[in-house]
Design an enzyme around this catalytic site. Structure first.
Site, PDB file in Angstrom:
ATOM      1  N   SER A  52      -4.284   2.541  -4.327  1.00 17.43           N
ATOM      2  CA  SER A  52      -3.179   1.704  -5.055  1.00 17.43           C
ATOM      3  C   SER A  52      -3.321   0.257  -5.387  1.00 17.43           C
ATOM      4  CB  SER A  52      -1.898   1.847  -3.863  1.00 17.43           C
ATOM      5  OG  SER A  52      -2.298   0.745  -3.034  1.00 17.43           O
ATOM      6  N   LYS A  72      -3.099  -5.888   0.286  1.00 15.66           N
ATOM      7  CA  LYS A  72      -1.885  -5.932  -0.774  1.00 15.66           C
ATOM      8  C   LYS A  72      -1.903  -7.076  -1.651  1.00 15.66           C
ATOM      9  CE  LYS A  72      -0.045  -1.687   0.013  1.00 15.66           C
ATOM     10  NZ  LYS A  72      -0.432  -0.580  -0.728  1.00 15.66           N
TER      11      LYS A  72
END
Lengths: 128, 441
Positions: A49, A86
């Site tokens: 991701s 992230k």
């Protein structure tokens, strides 16, 4: 008056190498990439991701826990007893964790979640 | 710096010492928790070599009643019932994190590393009103960068710094919030603090002294400080120093010159019993080499070697406690010579058909090279051998312990028969490329 250069090293025959005074200098990757070793850790990324910002599955990340995370930094976060990597975003008093891929999604940090910033990612090591 | 009778009190004040003892809380467990977020709030314990006893407990495990040193088999039910997370010792990880703690501490002041989880900091030049602030900043830095919680006790002597450290730990466990720091020197409750420190916990009071002191009615640090003179007068300099330190007179400086070591020991219990002489030979030679590295580090020579071998004391079989000693004609640090002597001692004591469980090698009568006595009968070319040993040390230092070893050790490294049990050791997250922490993207 003429000045003569004096060479410290012994000369067996011929001229000493002018490169001699530069020998022993080399690039030390540890020094360049990990300037604060005591607070830096190597971790391995798992998943896809974050591919849009160059972090691929299996890559090694250099994480510095002494840096204060700013909005926009890639961070390792501790969220609900798990480590995540992230992009960190701050909007007013709200914190978000954004992923960087085709199916981009973001996580808004709420009071129910157990959240903390573990460290800031400074380099990605990607094997070709 | 000469002494001057006319010094102002202010200048004399500057000559005072101040120590901060930084101690990592439940160190081994804290290391495990620092690198595994799934352990948050769970009870965690770390076991000794061979997974025998508990050597570290997290606060949650302590609250369940698991005591220090208790064998695992005694708490098996408790572990199952409360989902206690059990770990084998992960020394590479603990050693690495300990080094990092030291590196961070050194960014502030002079540091004396006392043990794997304790260090004394030199706070002598810190302004009295800034000490607590600095200690809190240090604590925060270690917590933010490593995830390891520490407790800090500040006092004018090392012994009192330890008392202060124990006090802050005890108080926080009882629910008081000190933010991990206590400045004993600045406190107006010094008597209360000293009274709350049990005599057995005072740094430097060993088991023998404990009995004597208890019989004299001295049950806490305060009583020792006030009434310890009679006991100290009968003891050595160690006891006298202890009383003076408790009274605020510093006798043990930061980085006081440590005496050279007197012995070097390498002792290990095997993962399982061994009766093969070949395997024991491998173990003894490797242990000798490992003990020798400690001697070489301090540039000393060995005057005598002893080896010990014993059977499994927990098995209902005929027991053997074997030992032998050889005093060397010429003190030496040559590996060949010492391994040879150790193996010869083994030949002397060897008995077949016994299941041995533990072996030790002790190198003693250590001396500095200048005290060397030359034996006229000594034939060896020590210079040449010394150079060989230096090369071997260099290779081991840069490429690892196993990069080069003696033939007789081969058995030992290849078969790993003596290897301690470590069934549930966590990954060596910070020292092995193949065992890195995983983070999910």
């Amino acid at each position: 008056m003429q000045s003569i250069i004096f060479f410290e090293s012994t000369v067996s025959c011929g001229f000493p190498s002018p490169a001699e005074e530069f020998s022993g200098i080399s690039i030390n990757l540890n020094k360049e990439l990990i300037p604060r070793p005591a607070s830096s850790f190597l971790v391995r990324a798992k998943g896809r991701s974050m591919e849009n910002c160059g972090i691929y599955d299996g890559d090694v990340l250099i994480v510095d826990r002494s840096l204060e995370a700013k909005s926009g930094n890639i961070i390792v976060a501790e969220l609900d007893r798990e480590f995540l990597v992230k992009r960190f975003k701050k909007s007013g008093r709200d914190f978000f964790l954004m992923s960087e891929s085709e199916n981009s999604f973001s996580i808004k940090i709420t009071d129910e979640m157990s959240f903390s910033i573990w460290g800031v990612v400074t380099y990605v090591i990607h094997k070709l | 710096m000469g002494s001057c009778y006319l010094c102002h009190t202010q200048t004399l004040e500057k000559l005072r010492f101040m120590f901060a003892l930084v101690d990592c809380n439940n160190f081994f467990c804290s290391c495990e928790k620092a690198l595994d977020p799934s352990l948050k709030n769970l009870p965690v314990i770390v076991l000794s070599n061979n997974d025998g006893c508990v050597v570290s407990r997290s606060d949650e495990a302590r609250a369940l009643g698991i005591s220090m040193g208790i064998p695992l088999f005694k708490i098996k039910d408790l572990v199952k019932m409360h989902n206690v997370q059990v770990f084998s010792s992960n020394f590479e990880l603990y050693g690495d994190l300990s080094k990092r703690v030291s590196a961070l501490l050194k960014q502030y002041v002079e540091v004396e590393i006392y043990s794997i989880d304790e260090s004394f900091l030199n706070f002598s030049n810190i302004e009295i009103n800034k000490r607590e602030e600095l200690a809190k900043a240090i604590r925060k830095k270690i917590l933010d960068c490593l995830g390891i919680p520490v407790s800090i006790g500040i006092a004018s002597t090392k012994t009192l710094a330890k008392v202060a450290n124990h006090y802050v730990k005890r108080s926080e466990r009882a629910g008081f919030n000190f933010k991990g720091v206590f400045d004993f020197d600045k406190s107006n409750k010094q008597e209360e603090v000293l009274k709350s420190e049990k005599i057995g916990d005072v740094w430097g009071v060993g088991r023998a002294n404990l009995k004597k002191l208890m019989s004299l009615g001295i049950t806490n640090a305060f009583l020792l400080k006030e009434y310890g003179d009679v006991w100290a007068s009968k003891g050595s300099i160690v006891e006298k120093r202890l009383i003076r330190e408790l009274r605020g007179e510093s006798c043990l400086r930061v980085n006081s010159l440590s005496k050279p070591r007197k012995t070097a020991v390498y002792s290990r219990t095997f993962g399982k019993s061994i009766d093969s002489k070949e395997d024991i030979r491998s173990a003894i030679s490797t242990f000798t080499i490992r003990a020798l590295t400690k001697v070489r580090k301090e540039n000393l020579l060995v005057g005598a070697v002893s080896i010990y071998l014993r059977t499994d004391k927990y098995k209902r079989v005929e027991q053997r406690y074997l030992s032998a000693t050889k005093k060397l004609n010429v003190p030496t640090n040559l590996t060949n010579e010492l391994v040879f002597e150790s193996l010869r001692l083994l030949d002397e004591i060897w008995e077949t058909n016994f299941l041995f469980r533990k072996a030790s090698v002790v190198l003693w009568q250590l001396t500095r090279p200048s005290a060397l006595q030359i034996d006229l009968l000594d034939q060896r070319n020590r210079n040449k051998e010394s150079k060989l040993n230096l090369s071997i040390d260099l290779i081991k230092n840069s490429m690892g312990e196993k990069a080069i070893f003696y033939g007789v050790q081969a058995h030992f490294y290849q078969d790993k028969i003596w290897k301690p049990r470590s069934s549930s050791r966590s990954p060596r997250y910070t020292t092995r490329w193949n065992e890195l922490l995983t983070v999910r993207t």
